[in-house]
Structures are given as structure tokens and as C-alpha cells.
Scaffold this active site. Structure first.
Site, mmCIF file in Angstrom:
data_model
loop_
_atom_site.group_PDB
_atom_site.id
_atom_site.type_symbol
_atom_site.label_atom_id
_atom_site.label_comp_id
_atom_site.label_asym_id
_atom_site.label_seq_id
_atom_site.Cartn_x
_atom_site.Cartn_y
_atom_site.Cartn_z
ATOM 1 C CB SER A 176 -0.960 0.015 1.194
ATOM 2 O OG SER A 176 -0.263 0.205 2.397
ATOM 3 C CE LYS A 211 -2.887 2.140 4.628
ATOM 4 N NZ LYS A 211 -2.051 0.965 4.752
#
Length: 195
Positions: free
Chosen positions: A116, A153
Site C-alpha cells: 500500500s 500510512k
């Protein structure tokens, strides 16, 4: 005549007390004073360390006494385009502890998993250097526990909402709702990536 009565209370007793190294961390512990305002943060950090110290081989903490390994740093730069003549002049020596770890007491390492964050240069199995002392502000790449699971993230904001952004279009961003349990553990400062 006065008799001395010996009390069976107090004092040291052979075999009594906690055994050295019997804590959940596998080492001796020490009592410290913590400002009351920081107690929840310290307890949260210890809970995190206990949980992942027991269950994960992918989280590492730097040594309190790192050994210094000085490696030569050449003054010339390596061309990523056209070749250029190489200098053989050593500018100085470089210790990777000094380069990667600014605050050893606030730093830990964690291994990345998944794809990701490819756009941020974070690949599966990379080692992330994480500093807990840096403020997690919008734009920083952070390590956080999201409903009890660790994730990496980019911290974003859209309007008044906080968003944990993926750096790969194949993955969705995560909007932080009130019902989500989110604890930010630190800011990623460096990525150690094998070729």
C-alpha cells in the site's frame, strides 16, 4: 530481665520477591517518576511494546549502547545518469547509527508488509526507522495501531476529517471515524530497502 523478641516480619528473606528477568519484557525493571499528564501515554507505549514484543519478530528496538562502525564516505557522488570519473578521496567516515537514529530512546524499527505504500518508496520487507518523539503532523508517514493492528500510512486531512492515506492507487485511503481506535506510534524517518 528484658528479653529481645525477634519479629518475623520485614527484612529480606531468602527466595522472596520477584526473580530477575521475570518481567513481561524478559529483563529487570526499574521504578521511575512520570508526570501525571504522561501516564496514559507511557502505559500505552508499554502495552504496545509488551504486545508486540511477545507476538512479533518484526519489531526491533535499537541497542542502548550501539557499537560504532565507521564506514568510509567518498566525497564524489555517483551519477544516476551518465557515468563520470570517480573520486577516490574519502571525505569522512560515517556511522549508520548517527545517520539513521537521532533519538535512540524514542526509536524503534519495524518491518513493512504489503504494497500500500509503494509510492512512498516502502516495499514489502523493508525496515522502517520510526521515531516516537517527532510530532505526527499532516504529510508525515506514520506507524499507527488501527483497531489493534499496526499499519503504515501517510497522515492526511480532507476538510475536517483525518485520513490515513495509501501511496498506491490499488489501495483505498482510510477515513478515521469516531468508532475507530487509532493510536499513532511514531513517524517514519528512514526506510532501509534491499535491492
Amino acid at each position: 530481665m528484658t528479653e529481645t523478641i525477634q519479629s518475623k516480619r520485614g527484612g529480606s528473606r531468602p527466595g522472596a520477591g520477584r526473580k530477575k528477568g521475570s518481567s513481561v519484557y524478559g529483563e529487570t525493571t526499574k521504578a521511575i517518576r512520570v508526570p501525571e499528564s504522561m501516564v496514559p501515554e507511557v502505559k500505552s507505549m508499554l502495552s504496545f511494546r509488551k504486545q508486540f514484543f511477545e507476538n512479533s519478530s518484526d519489531i526491533y528496538f535499537p541497542s542502548a549502547t550501539p557499537s560504532h562502525v565507521e564506514i568510509p564516505l567518498f566525497s564524489g557522488k555517483v551519477a544516476a545518469g551518465f557515468p563520470s570519473p570517480a573520486d577516490d578521496y574519502i571525505e569522512k567516515t560515517l556511522d549508520l547509527n548517527d545517520l539513521l537514529i537521532q533519538k535512540p530512546a524514542a526509536t524503534f524499527f519495524v518491518r513493512a508488509e504489503g504494497e500500500s505504500m509503494l509510492g512512498a518508496g516502502i516495499h514489502p520487507n523493508d525496515i522502517l526507522v520510526v521515531d516516537r518523539s517527532i510530532e505526527a503532523v499532516v504529510g508525515k508517514v506514520v506507524i499507527c495501531a488501527l483497531n489493534g493492528e499496526l499499519t503504515v500510512k501517510r497522515l492526511k486531512s480532507i476538510g475536517s476529517e483525518i485520513v490515513l492515506g495509501a501511496e498506491n492507487p490499488a489501495y483505498s485511503d482510510i477515513t478515521v471515524q469516531e468508532e475507530i481506535d487509532l493510536v499513532i506510534w511514531g513517524v517514519v524517518t528512514n526506510v532501509i530497502h534491499s535491492l
